[in-house]
Design an enzyme around this catalytic site. Structure first.
Site, PDB file in Angstrom:
ATOM      1  N   VAL B 127       0.827  -1.207   0.000  1.00 35.31           N
ATOM      2  CA  VAL B 127       0.000   0.000   0.000  1.00 35.31           C
ATOM      3  C   VAL B 127       0.865   1.262   0.000  1.00 35.31           C
ATOM      4  O   VAL B 127       0.446   2.306  -0.485  1.00 35.31           O
ATOM      5  CB  VAL B 127      -0.947   0.012   1.224  1.00 35.31           C
ATOM      6  CG1 VAL B 127      -1.647   1.358   1.378  1.00 35.31           C
ATOM      7  CG2 VAL B 127      -1.982  -1.094   1.105  1.00 35.31           C
ATOM      8  N   GLU B 128       2.072   1.189   0.509  1.00 40.28           N
ATOM      9  CA  GLU B 128       2.900   2.385   0.657  1.00 40.28           C
ATOM     10  C   GLU B 128       3.755   2.619  -0.595  1.00 40.28           C
ATOM     11  O   GLU B 128       3.285   3.182  -1.571  1.00 40.28           O
ATOM     12  CB  GLU B 128       3.714   2.289   1.958  1.00 40.28           C
ATOM     13  CG  GLU B 128       2.759   2.189   3.170  1.00 40.28           C
ATOM     14  CD  GLU B 128       3.440   2.142   4.526  1.00 40.28           C
ATOM     15  OE1 GLU B 128       4.627   2.470   4.627  1.00 40.28           O
ATOM     16  OE2 GLU B 128       2.762   1.761   5.508  1.00 40.28           O
ATOM     17  N   MET B 129       4.989   2.162  -0.618  1.00 42.07           N
ATOM     18  CA  MET B 129       5.824   2.417  -1.793  1.00 42.07           C
ATOM     19  C   MET B 129       5.736   1.286  -2.824  1.00 42.07           C
ATOM     20  O   MET B 129       6.136   1.469  -3.973  1.00 42.07           O
ATOM     21  CB  MET B 129       7.247   2.683  -1.342  1.00 42.07           C
ATOM     22  CG  MET B 129       7.309   3.949  -0.466  1.00 42.07           C
ATOM     23  SD  MET B 129       8.826   4.063   0.506  1.00 42.07           S
ATOM     24  CE  MET B 129       9.623   5.438  -0.301  1.00 42.07           C
TER      25      MET B 129
END
Lengths: 345, 345
Positions: B127-129
């Site tokens: 979900v982040e990077m």
């Protein structure tokens, strides 16, 4: 193809008459043009820097001007097209903000006559920063105590936090983003060792091939125009080659989308070649990943020429010499919203 | 409720015995802990700064560490939860990176024992990077000539661009992100005028109410723990109040999600209160927008107390005194990929 048939095809026969060598080759100017109604001040530049880096100019609080025009890098994001606040891709490649102050018009289709006009585009663009209204931008920035104080100091008046003033401050900061001192500029100033033999061959080839028909002048973006008056060229000019389909070059109608006049179909502002080494990928749609391929494509689509590989490499060596020195920038402190946030889920 | 019943409820009866006044109140340490296997060097910090700001650590090239831990602001993004590379929201509020070097464990659930471990989380988080593998991160960063040269200089060896070394460099930079010089620290150093009368009342109230049971020590995050050993507390501790439902405080099982041990249900690392003024919104889910409301919620959910409004305001005045001085940072220059880009559509 010689330059006469090029200009005839381009419908701009008068241009070569003024494209003398003195105009073709020039160093970067030492000063950027400053509009009379937005003089530079230290405080305004500093305010503009804060706003340029502030993601709160986007509806989600995640996208700042710097997200797509990253000044830690090359004033762009090196993506084909940028991703906006909701993760959606834009239509065109983000032009570098470095040296944008020298451009007579902004955006690929020249729809903004100044940096001030340009700065108002992305915050309101539903794919980019996606703010719902100018009023919401003014209210949000005006709700931040530190900004309110700075706008009062810089612009005065009882309601200084306006969309116009936000744009003015950002434009003032952008006028500091110039990159002098390239090997090419040093070469033009007399340091003949600043360009490698390959780059020097590339320079001559750049003119003899006809690239200077459009990429002339100190910014390699055509004859210097009065601010607000763009220098446009049809792209692609020659469509009978596989590149047009391969890189989807003919889909975007360019300036026509702004004017809806037939003669503006596929017309684009001639982009500066300054720092082209570090602003990949290339063209209005960012479809070409490497500079050598961009050189091949341009030779074929704009000048109907096919370069041999040695010429391509020399041309790239020359173009690499247009990379200047990037300014050292201190990070701004973004004004706080003490004890609360203005960003919702 | 007195502190004994609090500790009984919290199942941590031994803690008050060592929570003497000397431990409760302390200035910010002048030095951050440095792990033996990752000594600070000027070059490593500079490399770490570049990596911290480099969006190419995310799959789309749009999200850097700084996107969610914005050091131009307060080391966070002031959003309830951050948006990742594909525009998707995370699960928990992004903790500030400022003074994270003093935390004995990282993340809300303490699942990283060091800054180095923490730095490896977001790049690989889908979900982040959203990078697909450590190998792709190493390959991408290793494909950038400037980075290759710097990693060789900083770490040596034949293959210095490793995920481990990327994390080490980022952690080294993060150890420079501390904020000394708060009004509270000046007050503790003898400048009794550094705190307003309201803040001084708030300070006393902070102890008498029982907040120092957890938020003690120089970082207001509990008794100093050995690095890698977290100080956890159940949150919410008292669930029989409307806040729990209103702010959805009981949904997240906290450290249980890491250990799957029953006693870790709803256990979270006690966050530092340094700079709490400027790190809204609050709590692990970022559900509470303002600090005054966060104070009300904490008094009720953790100490089963209801504060009157004057007390809330005094407490906020005290908490505001924990805002330190943020370091002046020069923007890094991110290494180029000459004549090409490594970011695909």
């Amino acid at each position: 193809m010689g330059s006469v048939s090029f200009w005839k095809k381009a419908g701009l026969c008068c241009i070569p008459l003024i494209a003398t060598s003195a105009i073709l080759w020039a160093q970067m100017p030492s000063h950027v043009p400053i509009p009379k109604d937005n003089p530079q001040t230290r405080e305004k530049i500093e305010l503009g820097k804060q706003l340029f880096f502030d993601p709160r100019l986007s509806v989600t609080g995640t996208v700042s001007c710097n997200s797509c025009h990253n000044v830690m890098s090359n004033g762009t994001d090196n993506r084909p097209v940028s991703l906006g606040a909701h993760g959606k891709p834009g239509d065109r490649n983000a032009p570098t903000v470095f040296n944008a102050a020298f451009r007579s018009v902004q955006f690929w289709d020249g729809r903004a006559a100044s940096l001030e006009d340009q700065a108002k585009g992305p915050p309101m663009n539903p794919v980019e920063m996606a703010m719902p209204s100018e009023q919401m931008i003014e209210e949000r920035i005006g709700s931040i105590p530190g900004y309110r104080r700075e706008f009062e100091k810089v612009f005065g008046g009882s309601q200084p936090v306006t969309f116009d003033n936000i744009a003015k401050a950002i434009a003032s900061f952008e006028r500091t983003l110039i990159t002098p001192g390239s090997p090419y500029d040093r070469y033009m100033a007399g340091d003949k060792a600043a360009l490698s033999p390959e780059a020097q061959r590339g320079l001559k080839l750049f003119e003899s091939t006809g690239c200077t028909a459009c990429h002339s002048g100190p910014m390699f973006s055509g004859p210097t125009q009065p601010m607000g008056t763009g220098f446009y060229m049809k792209f692609p000019l020659f469509s009978d080659n596989p590149y047009v389909k391969q890189y989807n070059l003919a889909e975007d109608l360019g300036r026509y989308q702004v004017t809806h006049q037939e003669q503006d179909q596929h017309m684009f502002v001639v982009p500066s070649l300054r720092n082209v080494e570090v602003t990949a990928p290339y063209f209005h749609n960012g479809s070409v990943k490497t500079l050598d391929e961009a050189v091949r494509v341009m030779a074929r689509t704009q000048l109907n020429k096919t370069l041999d590989e040695k010429d391509v490499q020399d041309m790239v060596a020359f173009l690499d010499s247009l990379t200047g020195e990037f300014p050292v920038i201190t990070l701004p402190r973004l004004p706080e919203t003490p004890n609360t946030t203005i960003l919702e889920r």
